[in-house]
Scaffold this motif. Structure first.
Motif, mmCIF file in Angstrom:
data_model
loop_
_atom_site.group_PDB
_atom_site.id
_atom_site.type_symbol
_atom_site.label_atom_id
_atom_site.label_comp_id
_atom_site.label_asym_id
_atom_site.label_seq_id
_atom_site.Cartn_x
_atom_site.Cartn_y
_atom_site.Cartn_z
ATOM 1 N N ASN A 138 0.806 -1.220 0.000
ATOM 2 C CA ASN A 138 0.000 0.000 0.000
ATOM 3 C C ASN A 138 0.843 1.274 0.000
ATOM 4 O O ASN A 138 0.293 2.381 0.105
ATOM 5 N N HIS A 139 2.159 1.121 -0.105
ATOM 6 C CA HIS A 139 3.073 2.269 -0.155
ATOM 7 C C HIS A 139 2.867 3.194 1.047
ATOM 8 O O HIS A 139 2.740 4.415 0.900
ATOM 9 N N GLU A 140 2.853 2.575 2.231
ATOM 10 C CA GLU A 140 2.651 3.348 3.455
ATOM 11 C C GLU A 140 3.864 3.211 4.370
ATOM 12 O O GLU A 140 4.408 2.114 4.547
ATOM 13 N N VAL A 141 4.281 4.336 4.941
ATOM 14 C CA VAL A 141 5.371 4.351 5.903
ATOM 15 C C VAL A 141 4.925 5.148 7.118
ATOM 16 O O VAL A 141 4.386 6.257 6.982
ATOM 17 N N LYS A 142 5.138 4.592 8.296
ATOM 18 C CA LYS A 142 4.846 5.312 9.539
ATOM 19 C C LYS A 142 6.116 5.403 10.372
ATOM 20 O O LYS A 142 6.866 4.432 10.490
ATOM 21 N N LEU A 143 6.345 6.570 10.943
ATOM 22 C CA LEU A 143 7.460 6.800 11.848
ATOM 23 C C LEU A 143 6.886 7.096 13.221
ATOM 24 O O LEU A 143 6.184 8.102 13.400
ATOM 25 N N ASP A 144 7.159 6.197 14.179
ATOM 26 C CA ASP A 144 6.555 6.326 15.519
ATOM 27 C C ASP A 144 5.043 6.491 15.411
ATOM 28 O O ASP A 144 4.435 7.347 16.072
ATOM 29 N N ASN A 145 4.462 5.690 14.510
ATOM 30 C CA ASN A 145 3.015 5.637 14.278
ATOM 31 C C ASN A 145 2.464 6.872 13.579
ATOM 32 O O ASN A 145 1.247 7.030 13.452
ATOM 33 N N TYR A 146 3.347 7.736 13.099
ATOM 34 C CA TYR A 146 2.925 8.932 12.365
ATOM 35 C C TYR A 146 3.166 8.697 10.872
ATOM 36 O O TYR A 146 4.282 8.386 10.460
ATOM 37 N N PRO A 147 2.129 8.858 10.031
ATOM 38 C CA PRO A 147 2.296 8.570 8.590
ATOM 39 C C PRO A 147 3.225 9.564 7.903
ATOM 40 O O PRO A 147 3.144 10.771 8.131
ATOM 41 N N ILE A 148 4.114 9.032 7.050
ATOM 42 C CA ILE A 148 5.026 9.841 6.249
ATOM 43 C C ILE A 148 4.534 9.814 4.806
ATOM 44 O O ILE A 148 4.321 8.745 4.234
ATOM 45 N N GLU A 149 4.376 10.974 4.213
ATOM 46 C CA GLU A 149 3.873 11.073 2.840
ATOM 47 C C GLU A 149 5.048 11.152 1.863
ATOM 48 O O GLU A 149 5.596 12.222 1.609
ATOM 49 N N PHE A 150 5.441 10.006 1.332
ATOM 50 C CA PHE A 150 6.506 9.954 0.337
ATOM 51 C C PHE A 150 5.917 10.020 -1.070
ATOM 52 O O PHE A 150 4.820 9.511 -1.322
ATOM 53 N N THR A 151 6.674 10.603 -1.990
ATOM 54 C CA THR A 151 6.340 10.455 -3.406
ATOM 55 C C THR A 151 6.700 9.025 -3.842
ATOM 56 O O THR A 151 7.347 8.284 -3.089
ATOM 57 N N LYS A 152 6.296 8.663 -5.052
ATOM 58 C CA LYS A 152 6.593 7.318 -5.564
ATOM 59 C C LYS A 152 8.100 7.052 -5.571
ATOM 60 O O LYS A 152 8.560 5.994 -5.116
ATOM 61 N N ILE A 153 8.884 8.001 -6.088
ATOM 62 C CA ILE A 153 10.335 7.814 -6.176
ATOM 63 C C ILE A 153 10.963 7.777 -4.789
ATOM 64 O O ILE A 153 11.836 6.943 -4.513
ATOM 65 N N GLU A 154 10.524 8.662 -3.914
ATOM 66 C CA GLU A 154 11.045 8.670 -2.545
ATOM 67 C C GLU A 154 10.781 7.328 -1.862
ATOM 68 O O GLU A 154 11.650 6.791 -1.166
ATOM 69 N N PHE A 155 9.582 6.789 -2.079
ATOM 70 C CA PHE A 155 9.245 5.503 -1.475
ATOM 71 C C PHE A 155 10.146 4.397 -2.015
ATOM 72 O O PHE A 155 10.645 3.556 -1.249
ATOM 73 N N GLU A 156 10.386 4.378 -3.321
ATOM 74 C CA GLU A 156 11.249 3.362 -3.934
ATOM 75 C C GLU A 156 12.670 3.439 -3.366
ATOM 76 O O GLU A 156 13.285 2.401 -3.066
ATOM 77 N N ILE A 157 13.182 4.657 -3.223
ATOM 78 C CA ILE A 157 14.537 4.827 -2.680
ATOM 79 C C ILE A 157 14.575 4.395 -1.222
ATOM 80 O O ILE A 157 15.495 3.680 -0.790
ATOM 81 N N PHE A 158 13.584 4.808 -0.462
ATOM 82 C CA PHE A 158 13.532 4.466 0.963
ATOM 83 C C PHE A 158 13.493 2.951 1.156
ATOM 84 O O PHE A 158 14.233 2.397 1.980
ATOM 85 N N ILE A 159 12.658 2.268 0.379
ATOM 86 C CA ILE A 159 12.546 0.810 0.488
ATOM 87 C C ILE A 159 13.862 0.144 0.099
ATOM 88 O O ILE A 159 14.324 -0.800 0.759
ATOM 89 N N PHE A 160 14.503 0.638 -0.954
ATOM 90 C CA PHE A 160 15.776 0.057 -1.379
ATOM 91 C C PHE A 160 16.821 0.181 -0.271
ATOM 92 O O PHE A 160 17.543 -0.779 0.025
ATOM 93 N N LEU A 161 16.916 1.335 0.355
ATOM 94 C CA LEU A 161 17.888 1.521 1.436
ATOM 95 C C LEU A 161 17.558 0.649 2.642
ATOM 96 O O LEU A 161 18.451 0.061 3.260
ATOM 97 N N ILE A 162 16.270 0.548 2.957
ATOM 98 C CA ILE A 162 15.834 -0.298 4.074
ATOM 99 C C ILE A 162 16.188 -1.762 3.821
ATOM 100 O O ILE A 162 16.669 -2.471 4.716
ATOM 101 N N GLU A 163 15.949 -2.214 2.589
ATOM 102 C CA GLU A 163 16.195 -3.620 2.267
ATOM 103 C C GLU A 163 17.686 -3.935 2.173
ATOM 104 O O GLU A 163 18.069 -5.103 2.119
#
Length: 222
Positions: A138-163
């Motif tokens: 669902n392309h959702e990220v929460k930080l300390d239960n607070y939703p973060i609104e990433f763009t599509k590219i930001e989400f892809e980069i964030f997931i790549f770094l996390i993985e």
């Protein structure tokens, strides 16, 4: 993005057959018959691959030795695909950490099903990393239960770094993990990283999450 497979198989007819079959199921597959060439490729681009299909009967290097070398570079899922189908080799493969063992001959559809099964287990859709809760579907990220609104590219980069937690990723590797155009400049990656840091409250001078590695790229620290 298509999942990327590293195929190490010295039987060129078998190699070509697997390549074409995986392509039909939307896998990007890079194949090698020479184990040293495969190792060199994996050292340079290990973060780009999702799974390895490994033959055991290879020239100049035993498949089990190659298996160990691959795992030393990165703990990546590996399916052993070999004519050595006796129980002793299977046990040895699983003891070393193989995710699956297919004895030749086998139906290629079975290989696809096993790849998909392993990738589902190794790449869950929901993750909890440090202070983050991530729902990849669902392309959702929460930080300390607070939703973060990433763009599509930001989400892809964030997931790549996390993985690739605690691993340094070059800007080129980050680029190839996203849907950005391949001609995108490095400064565009830097801009997206800056936006991600801003949204998660990360200070570039004293980073808590995303660390810059001078001259190379970035890593997410766990």
């Amino acid at each position: 993005m298509n999942k990327k497979v590293l195929l190490i198989e010295d039987d060129l007819q078998m190699q070509s057959f697997i390549l074409e079959y995986l392509k039909d199921y939307s896998f990007d597959c890079i194949a090698f018959s020479n184990p040293k060439e495969a190792i060199n490729e994996f050292k340079k681009n290990y973060q780009n691959y999702d799974i390895v299909i490994l033959d055991l009967m290879l020239p100049n290097m035993d498949g089990f030795d190659l298996f160990k070398k691959l795992k030393q570079i990165r703990d990546i899922p590996v399916i052993i695909s070999s004519a050595r189908g006796d129980i002793g080799n299977k046990i040895h493969g699983f003891e070393l950490g193989a995710d699956d063992y297919l004895a030749k001959p086998y139906e290629p559809r079975e290989l696809v099903l096993r790849i998909n099964s392993i990738l589902r287990k190794s790449n869950p859709s929901k993750l909890k990393i440090r202070d983050f809760e991530i729902d990849k579907i669902n392309h959702e990220v929460k930080l300390d239960n607070y939703p973060i609104e990433f763009t599509k590219i930001e989400f892809e980069i964030f997931i790549f770094l996390i993985e690739n937690l605690n691993k340094v990723s070059s800007r080129e590797q980050i680029l190839h993990a996203t849907s950005l155009d391949e001609n995108t400049k490095n400064r565009t990656i830097d801009m997206h990283i800056s936006n991600i840091r801003y949204k998660i409250g990360d200070d570039s001078k004293e980073p808590k999450y995303i660390k810059s590695v001078w001259g190379i790229g970035y890593k997410f620290v766990g």
